[in-house]
Design a protein around this motif. Structure first.
Motif, PDB file in Angstrom:
ATOM      1  N   ASP A 298      71.156 -35.747  19.950  1.00  0.00           N
ATOM      2  CA  ASP A 298      71.470 -36.070  18.571  1.00  0.00           C
ATOM      3  C   ASP A 298      72.563 -35.351  17.868  1.00  0.00           C
ATOM      4  O   ASP A 298      72.544 -34.926  16.730  1.00  0.00           O
ATOM      5  CB  ASP A 298      70.078 -35.842  17.848  1.00  0.00           C
TER       6      ASP A 298
ATOM      7  N   THR B  33      67.426 -43.175  20.983  1.00  0.00           N
ATOM      8  CA  THR B  33      68.987 -43.301  21.232  1.00  0.00           C
ATOM      9  C   THR B  33      69.618 -42.528  22.337  1.00  0.00           C
ATOM     10  O   THR B  33      70.429 -43.087  23.095  1.00  0.00           O
ATOM     11  CB  THR B  33      69.691 -43.072  19.917  1.00  0.00           C
TER      12      THR B  33
ATOM     13  N   GLU C 106      63.596 -43.369  14.315  1.00  0.00           N
ATOM     14  CA  GLU C 106      64.777 -44.150  14.448  1.00  0.00           C
ATOM     15  C   GLU C 106      64.356 -45.574  14.029  1.00  0.00           C
ATOM     16  O   GLU C 106      63.550 -46.114  14.920  1.00  0.00           O
ATOM     17  CB  GLU C 106      65.500 -43.958  15.969  1.00  0.00           C
TER      18      GLU C 106
ATOM     19  N   SER D 217      64.360 -48.097  17.070  1.00  0.00           N
ATOM     20  CA  SER D 217      63.305 -48.257  18.152  1.00  0.00           C
ATOM     21  C   SER D 217      62.190 -48.911  17.733  1.00  0.00           C
ATOM     22  O   SER D 217      61.428 -49.687  18.550  1.00  0.00           O
ATOM     23  CB  SER D 217      62.983 -46.651  18.120  1.00  0.00           C
TER      24      SER D 217
ATOM     25  N   PRO E 180      68.506 -41.090  10.028  1.00  0.00           N
ATOM     26  CA  PRO E 180      68.277 -41.353  11.650  1.00  0.00           C
ATOM     27  C   PRO E 180      69.254 -41.300  12.380  1.00  0.00           C
ATOM     28  O   PRO E 180      70.676 -41.882  12.078  1.00  0.00           O
ATOM     29  CB  PRO E 180      67.554 -42.725  11.459  1.00  0.00           C
ATOM     30  N   TYR E 181      68.972 -40.864  13.704  1.00  0.00           N
ATOM     31  CA  TYR E 181      70.356 -40.714  14.579  1.00  0.00           C
ATOM     32  C   TYR E 181      70.706 -41.980  15.143  1.00  0.00           C
ATOM     33  O   TYR E 181      72.014 -42.163  15.308  1.00  0.00           O
ATOM     34  CB  TYR E 181      69.868 -39.761  15.728  1.00  0.00           C
ATOM     35  N   ASP E 182      70.107 -42.957  15.331  1.00  0.00           N
ATOM     36  CA  ASP E 182      70.439 -44.190  15.614  1.00  0.00           C
ATOM     37  C   ASP E 182      71.571 -44.694  14.531  1.00  0.00           C
ATOM     38  O   ASP E 182      72.305 -45.338  15.041  1.00  0.00           O
ATOM     39  CB  ASP E 182      69.250 -45.303  15.889  1.00  0.00           C
TER      40      ASP E 182
END
Length: 350
Positions: free
Chosen positions: A108, A181, A214, A217, A238-240
């Motif tokens: 991340d 992710t 995420e 997800s 969110p990292y995604d």
């Protein structure tokens, strides 16, 4: 800001049409006793987190749901750890046979050094033992160090059902997909394994709620027939979305437009408790048809507002009951807590 809101809404619009009004929406209503009490990693205030002892104690003292964080093993089994880096939550550092597996990875966007579940088979992880993650804060919990194995998600499901029979009430599991992710990028995708477990165990909406920070997800699991919970951070995004170039931030997701987008695929939001008090978030989320379960309620002074701290030490217990009462009066639908017993006692005062 307009671009960011539009980005989020476009992402929501891409969700399958069947998920626009979740078929299980009626199941997201809290219990008749008042707001649901969710045992964060079991009862992490009293036992080392994510252990059978923590989950059992949480259920014994009244938790409605117990929370396992999910990460994979090298051989593709979902195990229960707060992070895939396990040096703080197991005794892996004392196992000389695994010394060479200490490494540095980028997850991340951050470099992390330690030992990672994806570099171990399940059989190897089972040779480790859990330890208290915050020994300086919760020294009393260190008496349990070395007593409990790393659990698989299946073992937590089995335990929840056993505890449900013992206590004569349904105790739901509340799994979180951790770093989905990242795991997708290394060929250890979490969602198919979790979906398979839900179907294999025939987990219904009273027995399972799935959460993630995420959104993509969660959107991969909209057809499972169990409620979905969008967790929300306090900073960044969110990292995604970040990794795909989407500029949507958590703050955008907590606007009325952002909440409307979340409601197309999820049933709950889980904001940090600081995002709820003194804001319109709770009312806005309810207006969008979402339930709200803030995190994480703890009893130590360092985690409480200044006016609720008692005694002289950061790790002394403050007036946790007053904090629960405040959020219960605000109308939250659940609380995520390290001390489910105290949350249940406070709930009785409603």
């Amino acid at each position: 800001m307009q671009l960011r809101r539009r980005s989020l809404l476009l992402a929501a619009a891409a969700t399958p049409a069947a998920a626009a009004v979740p078929a299980h929406a009626a199941e997201k209503t809290p219990g008749s006793r008042g707001p649901l009490v969710i045992g964060h990693r079991g009862a992490a205030g009293w036992r080392p987190e994510h252990t059978a002892a923590a989950y059992t104690y949480g259920a014994q003292t009244g938790a409605d749901w117990i929370e396992p964080d999910l990460v994979p093993t090298q051989d593709g089994v979902l195990v229960v750890r707060h992070e895939n880096e396990i040096s703080q939550t197991t005794d892996v550092a004392s196992h000389s046979e695994f010394a060479a597996r200490r490494t540095t990875k980028t997850m991340d966007g951050n470099q992390v050094t330690g030992w990672f579940t994806e570099d171990f088979t399940l059989a190897e992880l089972k040779t480790l033992r859990a330890v208290e993650r915050l020994p300086l804060v919760r020294n009393r919990n260190t008496v349990f160090d070395g007593r409990y194995q790393v659990l698989t998600f299946q073992e937590v499901v089995d335990l929840a059902r056993k505890l449900s029979r013992t206590h004569g009430r349904t105790i739901a599991v509340f799994p979180e997909t951790k770093h989905p992710t990242y795991f997708r990028s290394i060929g250890l995708e979490l969602e198919p394994k979790l979906a398979s477990a839900v179907r294999r165990n025939r987990l219904g909406p009273r027995e399972c709620v799935i959460q993630s920070f995420e959104p993509t997800s969660l959107q991969r699991m909209t057809g499972l027939g169990v409620p979905l919970w969008q967790a929300l951070g306090t900073t960044g995004g969110p990292y995604d979305l970040v990794s795909s170039g989407d500029p949507t931030m958590y703050a955008d997701m907590m606007t009325p437009a952002g909440l409307a987008g979340i409601a197309r695929y999820a049933d709950w939001i889980g904001p940090d408790k600081s995002s709820v008090a003194g804001t319109s978030l709770l009312a806005d989320a309810h207006a969008a048809g979402l339930r709200v379960g803030p995190y994480t309620f703890r009893s130590e002074n360092q985690f409480l507002p200044a006016d609720l701290r008692r005694g002289g030490g950061a790790d002394d217990f403050g007036d946790a009951f007053a904090e629960y009462a405040l959020y219960y009066r605000l109308g939250v639908d659940a609380v995520v807590t390290d001390f489910p017993d105290l949350a249940v006692i406070a709930r009785r005062g409603l």
